[in-house]
Design a protein around this motif. Structure first.
Motif, short mmCIF file in Angstrom:
data_model
loop_
_atom_site.label_atom_id
_atom_site.label_comp_id
_atom_site.label_asym_id
_atom_site.label_seq_id
_atom_site.Cartn_x
_atom_site.Cartn_y
_atom_site.Cartn_z
N LEU A 524 -4.96 9.49 5.56
CA LEU A 524 -5.95 8.61 5.54
C LEU A 524 -6.34 8.16 4.30
O LEU A 524 -6.87 8.72 3.40
CB LEU A 524 -7.20 9.25 6.33
CG LEU A 524 -8.52 8.27 6.61
CD1 LEU A 524 -7.96 7.12 7.43
CD2 LEU A 524 -9.67 8.98 7.14
N ASN A 525 -6.34 6.85 4.09
CA ASN A 525 -6.54 6.35 2.80
C ASN A 525 -7.24 4.60 3.09
O ASN A 525 -7.08 4.33 4.02
CB ASN A 525 -5.33 6.08 2.01
CG ASN A 525 -5.65 6.40 0.67
OD1 ASN A 525 -6.75 6.33 0.19
ND2 ASN A 525 -4.78 7.06 -0.34
N VAL A 526 -7.52 4.28 1.89
CA VAL A 526 -8.04 2.92 1.80
C VAL A 526 -7.16 2.26 0.84
O VAL A 526 -6.84 2.81 -0.26
CB VAL A 526 -9.48 2.71 1.42
CG1 VAL A 526 -9.90 1.30 0.83
CG2 VAL A 526 -10.48 3.34 2.19
N ASN A 527 -6.72 1.21 1.21
CA ASN A 527 -5.50 0.43 0.04
C ASN A 527 -6.03 0.07 -1.10
O ASN A 527 -7.26 -0.45 -1.23
CB ASN A 527 -4.93 -0.81 1.06
CG ASN A 527 -3.64 -0.62 1.51
OD1 ASN A 527 -3.49 0.59 2.04
ND2 ASN A 527 -3.03 -1.65 1.93
N LYS A 528 -5.16 0.30 -2.07
CA LYS A 528 -5.32 -0.37 -3.34
C LYS A 528 -4.29 0.00 -4.21
O LYS A 528 -4.21 0.92 -4.90
CB LYS A 528 -6.67 0.57 -4.33
CG LYS A 528 -7.17 -0.19 -5.49
CD LYS A 528 -7.93 0.66 -6.36
CE LYS A 528 -7.35 1.74 -7.18
NZ LYS A 528 -8.01 2.31 -8.20
N HIS A 529 -3.40 -0.97 -4.34
CA HIS A 529 -1.98 -0.89 -5.12
C HIS A 529 -1.46 -2.58 -5.12
O HIS A 529 -2.20 -3.22 -4.39
CB HIS A 529 -1.21 0.04 -4.46
CG HIS A 529 -0.60 -0.33 -3.08
ND1 HIS A 529 0.17 -1.13 -2.65
CD2 HIS A 529 -1.26 0.02 -1.89
CE1 HIS A 529 0.25 -1.29 -1.31
NE2 HIS A 529 -0.54 -0.55 -0.92
N PRO A 530 -0.33 -2.59 -5.99
CA PRO A 530 0.02 -3.76 -6.24
C PRO A 530 0.88 -4.68 -5.04
O PRO A 530 1.13 -6.08 -5.13
CB PRO A 530 1.03 -3.54 -7.44
CG PRO A 530 0.75 -2.44 -7.70
CD PRO A 530 0.17 -1.61 -6.99
N GLU A 532 0.09 -4.80 -1.51
CA GLU A 532 -0.41 -5.31 -0.55
C GLU A 532 -1.77 -5.98 -1.12
O GLU A 532 -2.42 -5.38 -1.96
CB GLU A 532 -0.92 -4.44 0.66
CG GLU A 532 0.41 -4.08 1.23
CD GLU A 532 0.39 -2.77 2.15
OE1 GLU A 532 1.42 -2.33 2.80
OE2 GLU A 532 -0.43 -1.96 1.85
N VAL A 533 -2.31 -7.14 -0.46
CA VAL A 533 -3.48 -7.60 -1.01
C VAL A 533 -4.53 -6.60 -1.00
O VAL A 533 -4.84 -5.86 -0.16
CB VAL A 533 -3.93 -8.80 0.18
CG1 VAL A 533 -4.25 -8.29 1.56
CG2 VAL A 533 -5.09 -9.58 -0.48
N ILE A 534 -5.33 -6.79 -2.09
CA ILE A 534 -6.65 -5.95 -2.09
C ILE A 534 -7.98 -6.50 -1.39
O ILE A 534 -8.32 -7.62 -1.96
CB ILE A 534 -6.78 -5.42 -3.58
CG1 ILE A 534 -5.62 -4.81 -4.15
CG2 ILE A 534 -8.02 -4.80 -3.81
CD1 ILE A 534 -5.70 -4.75 -5.50
N ASN A 535 -8.55 -5.72 -0.57
CA ASN A 535 -9.61 -6.21 0.19
C ASN A 535 -11.10 -5.21 -0.59
O ASN A 535 -11.16 -4.28 -0.64
CB ASN A 535 -9.71 -5.50 1.66
CG ASN A 535 -10.72 -5.73 2.21
OD1 ASN A 535 -12.02 -6.42 1.74
ND2 ASN A 535 -10.84 -5.80 3.62
N TYR A 536 -11.80 -6.15 -1.48
CA TYR A 536 -12.91 -5.63 -2.11
C TYR A 536 -14.18 -5.54 -1.26
O TYR A 536 -15.00 -4.83 -2.03
CB TYR A 536 -13.08 -6.67 -3.19
CG TYR A 536 -11.96 -6.61 -4.44
CD1 TYR A 536 -12.05 -5.96 -5.62
CD2 TYR A 536 -10.88 -7.57 -4.37
CE1 TYR A 536 -10.92 -5.93 -6.38
CE2 TYR A 536 -10.02 -7.79 -5.32
CZ TYR A 536 -10.01 -6.95 -6.19
OH TYR A 536 -8.75 -7.05 -7.25
N GLY A 537 -14.01 -5.78 -0.05
CA GLY A 537 -15.20 -5.59 0.68
C GLY A 537 -16.62 -6.42 0.51
O GLY A 537 -17.63 -6.04 1.21
#
Length: 570
Positions: A524-530, A532-537
């Protein structure tokens, strides 16, 4: 960057992900037995010109059924291979190109004109002296979406069947999946289709390190792209996207025979499966067959990879989906025998069991459902997937610093069978060893209960079987935006500090024999990589967020009331 080789492989896979072509083999090389008309310009009802190729057997004067491939991919002479394959099977082959392709790219916009234009192409085919009045359509990816729209929205009487293979559904899983844009797919596809100069291979890492918005990705790469920008105007599954797919009424009226094929590792499987689900939902008794096995995007529309990402597929899975399509055409268009594989409406290969199984509906492929909770109980460095709901409420913490561009929360595996597991800063949950064998048949579902200090996040879940020999068998992955999980057409932002429910619905189907002594593992994770688009919240349009919006790190509480449902056959 954690694993440059894996990221390069991901880039290359994404670059090829929606190509409808496979390499031409020597057996398919051009020869003098074909009568080829290329190009042929076919006028539409509104005066546009559709470029097409017509391939017939040289010297043949008999009227024959026609096989149409309506594509967006201009592959030059390679595109003729579809027509030649049809001729080799006893048909006339036509390859037609979307409005603007091979004519004027300024007239091109993906999907928007295809249903109407393909209808007009079929009408033209039906009026030719070499056509016997029967037309079939097949091929994959974008071409599959065209078939669905053409058959459902304005069915021509001559169109007798479609074979949508690994079909995308615009806005549903392409160019975004569960409202999340894969950067290395959406921008690359749009760039290539407009014949812009190739994007630099390191552009994704440069974009990631720069922290600029996703909307500016094309200009950051020096390649402004009108298709990419139009797509970003529609971040939800809105009326624009819905207009490009069949409506409930159109599904209910769609009576021609249909054969759908896809694969467990097909990037377009979610949409290929969604077409099937919706056709069965809105039609009382659709004449629609579905075939799925251990195939990727190419194998689900062509020939299987016998060694798929390091996994030797079962011998019975060595079935050509292209060959199956022409068996189907012989059955529907020539009165031949029904393909032997199609013993019921739903046909699926159970990986590891070396067995095809058959069922009358998707609901009948499983007879039990296992429920596992994402417990906060530790198991070494990992956590327990528990069959019992925890008696005491609890949670696990995760911190994601979006300003940190050294570390990544990055899902990627280039292999199905892995010696070890890379959690990539995520949380790992696993069951106790199973005390008997069973098969997973279907799509994972469930819900995540979480609270965050921001207003949104993109959730990633990867599913594995930890086999008795200690190796990890990759099953599938879920990717989705929390604010759209309840309704992909309407964004519902999370409330900072409040416990929220995030349903898991649109996941890929898998069928795998699970051994006694194996465990189910979830990362289980929250996306942060080059890639896929980054959702800053922040709650703003994610496409406009930049690293300046990162501010405080994302703080997540994953509650132990979260659960996963696993459809099985035991």
């Amino acid at each position: 960057m954690k694993n440059p080789l894996n990221l390069l492989i991901l880039f290359l896979l994404c670059a090829a992900a929606l190509s409808a072509q496979q390499p031409i083999t020597k057996a398919e090389a051009p020869d003098d037995s074909y009568d080829i008309q290329d190009p042929v310009l076919i006028k539409t009802r509104d005066g546009a010109s559709i470029s097409a190729s017509v391939v017939r057997k040289k010297g043949n004067t008999q009227k024959l059924p026609a096989i149409l491939v309506y594509t967006t991919y201009d592959e030059g002479e390679r595109g003729l291979i579809f027509g030649k394959r049809a001729v080799d099977k006893g048909y006339v082959g036509i390859v037609a190109y979307s409005r603007g392709i091979r004519t004027n790219l300024n007239d091109y916009m993906p999907f928007e004109n295809d249903a109407r234009d393909a209808h007009d192409v079929i009408d033209w085919i039906n009026r030719q002296q070499w056509c016997d009045g029967k037309v079939g359509m097949y091929a994959g990816s974008y071409t599959g979406a065209v078939q669905w729209a053409t058959a459902a929205k304005n069915l021509h009487p001559a169109l007798k069947t479609i074979v949508p293979q690994v079909a995308v559904m615009p806005g549903f899983d392409f160019p975004m999946e569960n409202n999340v844009h894969p950067a290395a797919l959406s921008i690359l596809w749009a760039n290539n289709i407009l014949k812009n100069k190739p994007l630099p291979g390191d552009i994704y890492n440069k974009w990631y390190e720069a922290g600029v918005s996703f909307r500016s990705f094309d200009s950051f790469a020096g390649q402004p792209n009108r298709i990419f920008q139009k797509w970003l105007e529609h971040p939800s599954y809105d009326d624009y996207w819905k207009s490009l797919a069949p409506t409930p009424k159109e599904y209910s009226n769609l009576n021609i025979p249909i054969l759908t094929t896809t694969g467990y590792y097909d990037g377009s499987q979610i949409s290929a499966l969604e077409y099937v689900k919706l056709h069965y939902k809105y039609h009382k008794n659709p004449n629609h067959y579905f075939v799925i096995g251990p195939y990727h995007h190419f194998g689900g529309q062509g020939n299987p990879e016998l060694n798929l990402m390091g996994y030797a597929i079962d011998p019975v899975a060595n079935v050509s989906m292209r060959g199956l399509a022409f068996e189907w055409f012989d059955y529907i268009l020539k009165g031949g025998k029904k393909p032997a594989l199609l013993k019921d409406k739903i046909n699926y290969e159970v990986m590891g069991a070396n067995e095809w199984r058959h069922a009358p509906s998707l609901e009948k492929i499983s007879n039990r459902t296992l429920v596992y909770y994402l417990s906060d109980s530790g198991r070494g460095e990992n956590h327990l997937l528990s069959p019992q709901k925890p008696e005491k409420a609890g949670f696990l913490n995760q911190t994601v610093d979006f300003k940190d561009r050294v570390n990544q929360n990055n899902y990627f595996t280039s292999n199905i069978i892995n010696e070890s597991l890379d959690a990539s800063n995520g949380l790992v949950f696993m069951t106790e060893p199973f005390n008997e064998a069973f098969s997973i048949n279907g799509s994972f579902s469930g819900q995540i209960n979480a609270s965050i200090n921001k207003r949104d996040m993109d959730v990633s879940m990867a599913f594995y079987e930890l086999m008795p020999d200690g190796k990890y068998f990759y099953l599938t992955r879920y990717l989705g935006r929390a604010s759209y999980a309840g309704d992909n057409s309407k964004r519902q932002l999370l409330r900072p500090g409040k416990k929220e429910t995030i349903p898991l619905a649109e996941t890929r189907m898998v069928s795998k024999q699970i051994s006694k002594g194996s465990r189910l593992v979830i990362v289980l994770n929250v996306n942060k990589h080059p890639f896929e688009v980054i959702n800053y919240g922040t709650g703003k349009d994610v496409n406009d967020e930049t690293i300046a919006d990162a501010k405080d790190p994302l703080q997540v509480k994953w509650y132990n009331s979260s659960y996963i449902k696993i459809p099985i056959w035991k």
